[in-house]
Scaffold this motif. Structure first.
Motif, PDB file in Angstrom:
ATOM      1  N   ALA A 104       0.831  -1.209   0.000  1.00 27.08           N
ATOM      2  CA  ALA A 104       0.000   0.000   0.000  1.00 27.08           C
ATOM      3  C   ALA A 104       0.865   1.257   0.000  1.00 27.08           C
ATOM      4  O   ALA A 104       0.590   2.210  -0.742  1.00 27.08           O
ATOM      5  N   VAL A 105       1.917   1.261   0.807  1.00 29.68           N
ATOM      6  CA  VAL A 105       2.820   2.416   0.846  1.00 29.68           C
ATOM      7  C   VAL A 105       3.527   2.568  -0.503  1.00 29.68           C
ATOM      8  O   VAL A 105       3.640   3.675  -1.037  1.00 29.68           O
ATOM      9  N   LEU A 106       3.978   1.458  -1.068  1.00 26.89           N
ATOM     10  CA  LEU A 106       4.618   1.498  -2.385  1.00 26.89           C
ATOM     11  C   LEU A 106       3.659   2.060  -3.428  1.00 26.89           C
ATOM     12  O   LEU A 106       4.032   2.922  -4.226  1.00 26.89           O
ATOM     13  N   PHE A 107       2.401   1.594  -3.410  1.00 21.87           N
ATOM     14  CA  PHE A 107       1.425   2.083  -4.374  1.00 21.87           C
ATOM     15  C   PHE A 107       1.111   3.563  -4.163  1.00 21.87           C
ATOM     16  O   PHE A 107       0.840   4.283  -5.119  1.00 21.87           O
ATOM     17  N   CYS A 108       1.150   4.036  -2.919  1.00 20.73           N
ATOM     18  CA  CYS A 108       0.951   5.464  -2.660  1.00 20.73           C
ATOM     19  C   CYS A 108       2.092   6.284  -3.253  1.00 20.73           C
ATOM     20  O   CYS A 108       1.865   7.358  -3.822  1.00 20.73           O
ATOM     21  N   ILE A 109       3.299   5.776  -3.122  1.00 21.91           N
ATOM     22  CA  ILE A 109       4.457   6.461  -3.721  1.00 21.91           C
ATOM     23  C   ILE A 109       4.319   6.480  -5.240  1.00 21.91           C
ATOM     24  O   ILE A 109       4.507   7.516  -5.886  1.00 21.91           O
ATOM     25  N   LEU A 110       3.937   5.332  -5.800  1.00 18.64           N
ATOM     26  CA  LEU A 110       3.747   5.252  -7.245  1.00 18.64           C
ATOM     27  C   LEU A 110       2.557   6.105  -7.692  1.00 18.64           C
ATOM     28  O   LEU A 110       2.579   6.692  -8.775  1.00 18.64           O
ATOM     29  N   GLN A 111       1.547   6.204  -6.833  1.00 18.57           N
ATOM     30  CA  GLN A 111       0.393   7.070  -7.089  1.00 18.57           C
ATOM     31  C   GLN A 111       0.854   8.525  -7.199  1.00 18.57           C
ATOM     32  O   GLN A 111       0.456   9.244  -8.113  1.00 18.57           O
ATOM     33  N   PHE A 112       1.707   8.948  -6.277  1.00 27.06           N
ATOM     34  CA  PHE A 112       2.251  10.308  -6.301  1.00 27.06           C
ATOM     35  C   PHE A 112       3.023  10.553  -7.594  1.00 27.06           C
ATOM     36  O   PHE A 112       2.847  11.577  -8.261  1.00 27.06           O
ATOM     37  N   LEU A 113       3.882   9.605  -7.955  1.00 31.59           N
ATOM     38  CA  LEU A 113       4.673   9.755  -9.178  1.00 31.59           C
ATOM     39  C   LEU A 113       3.779   9.761 -10.418  1.00 31.59           C
ATOM     40  O   LEU A 113       4.007  10.551 -11.344  1.00 31.59           O
ATOM     41  N   ALA A 114       2.753   8.912 -10.424  1.00 31.57           N
ATOM     42  CA  ALA A 114       1.834   8.863 -11.561  1.00 31.57           C
ATOM     43  C   ALA A 114       1.022  10.162 -11.674  1.00 31.57           C
ATOM     44  O   ALA A 114       0.793  10.660 -12.774  1.00 31.57           O
ATOM     45  N   MET A 115       0.605  10.715 -10.525  1.00 33.70           N
ATOM     46  CA  MET A 115      -0.124  11.986 -10.547  1.00 33.70           C
ATOM     47  C   MET A 115       0.784  13.109 -11.059  1.00 33.70           C
ATOM     48  O   MET A 115       0.332  13.990 -11.782  1.00 33.70           O
ATOM     49  N   THR A 116       2.053  13.070 -10.675  1.00 30.69           N
ATOM     50  CA  THR A 116       3.005  14.071 -11.147  1.00 30.69           C
ATOM     51  C   THR A 116       3.179  13.957 -12.658  1.00 30.69           C
ATOM     52  O   THR A 116       3.137  14.961 -13.377  1.00 30.69           O
ATOM     53  N   TRP A 117       3.348  12.719 -13.146  1.00 31.79           N
ATOM     54  CA  TRP A 117       3.499  12.481 -14.584  1.00 31.79           C
ATOM     55  C   TRP A 117       2.254  12.956 -15.326  1.00 31.79           C
ATOM     56  O   TRP A 117       2.343  13.643 -16.348  1.00 31.79           O
ATOM     57  N   TYR A 118       1.086  12.617 -14.804  1.00 29.35           N
ATOM     58  CA  TYR A 118      -0.178  13.030 -15.417  1.00 29.35           C
ATOM     59  C   TYR A 118      -0.264  14.562 -15.454  1.00 29.35           C
ATOM     60  O   TYR A 118      -0.608  15.151 -16.475  1.00 29.35           O
ATOM     61  N   SER A 119       0.061  15.218 -14.355  1.00 32.53           N
ATOM     62  CA  SER A 119      -0.011  16.684 -14.294  1.00 32.53           C
ATOM     63  C   SER A 119       0.954  17.316 -15.281  1.00 32.53           C
ATOM     64  O   SER A 119       0.629  18.305 -15.940  1.00 32.53           O
ATOM     65  N   LEU A 120       2.141  16.758 -15.387  1.00 34.06           N
ATOM     66  CA  LEU A 120       3.135  17.286 -16.332  1.00 34.06           C
ATOM     67  C   LEU A 120       2.691  17.117 -17.786  1.00 34.06           C
ATOM     68  O   LEU A 120       3.142  17.863 -18.658  1.00 34.06           O
ATOM     69  N   SER A 121       1.806  16.159 -18.034  1.00 35.59           N
ATOM     70  CA  SER A 121       1.363  15.927 -19.406  1.00 35.59           C
ATOM     71  C   SER A 121       0.552  17.112 -19.944  1.00 35.59           C
ATOM     72  O   SER A 121       0.347  17.219 -21.146  1.00 35.59           O
ATOM     73  N   TYR A 122       0.098  18.007 -19.073  1.00 37.67           N
ATOM     74  CA  TYR A 122      -0.630  19.197 -19.504  1.00 37.67           C
ATOM     75  C   TYR A 122       0.305  20.360 -19.837  1.00 37.67           C
ATOM     76  O   TYR A 122      -0.126  21.363 -20.366  1.00 37.67           O
TER      77      TYR A 122
END
Length: 127
Positions: A104-122
């Motif tokens: 769960a902690v690993l997925f939260c970290i990956l969630q943060f990175l994925a949200m950052t990647w998604y945000s940067l896509s704009y």
């Protein structure tokens, strides 16, 4: 017209964007604080995930839900969107169905990175 952002005034849209975005940040911070409680991992995962969903939903007030969904699934950000949504779901699966705290902690970290990647896509040329 409910699914169109133009039914709300600009001031109302900005106000609700800010409210939703701040609520997302507060949920994420609260989730992180709850992590240190006994059995706080479930609260952490839920609040952190809700925080990211609220922050993501906040842009619906600016763009409108349909325009937001179309933008999310444009070819240039499709992979980022799918990865981000996948980690949102996997985080909750890890704590509620699999009972794996570390995952769960690993997925939260990956969630943060994925949200950052998604945000940067704009941002042009940021990817």
């Amino acid at each position: 017209k409910v699914l169109d952002a133009s039914t709300l005034s600009y001031g109302t849209r900005v106000r609700w964007f800010a409210i939703c975005f701040v609520a997302g940040i507060v949920c994420s911070i609260l989730g992180t604080a709850l992590l240190w409680l006994p059995k706080g991992i479930k609260l952490f995962a839920v609040f952190y995930t809700l925080g990211n969903i609220a922050a993501l939903a906040s842009t619906c007030f600016l763009m409108g839900p349909l325009k937001q969904l179309k933008a999310m699934f444009e070819p240039k950000r499709l992979i980022a969107t799918v990865v981000m949504l996948l980690f949102l779901v996997l985080t909750l699966c890890a704590v509620f169905w699999w009972n794996k705290k570390g995952l769960a902690v690993l997925f939260c970290i990956l969630q943060f990175l994925a949200m950052t990647w998604y945000s940067l896509s704009y941002i042009p040329f940021a990817r």
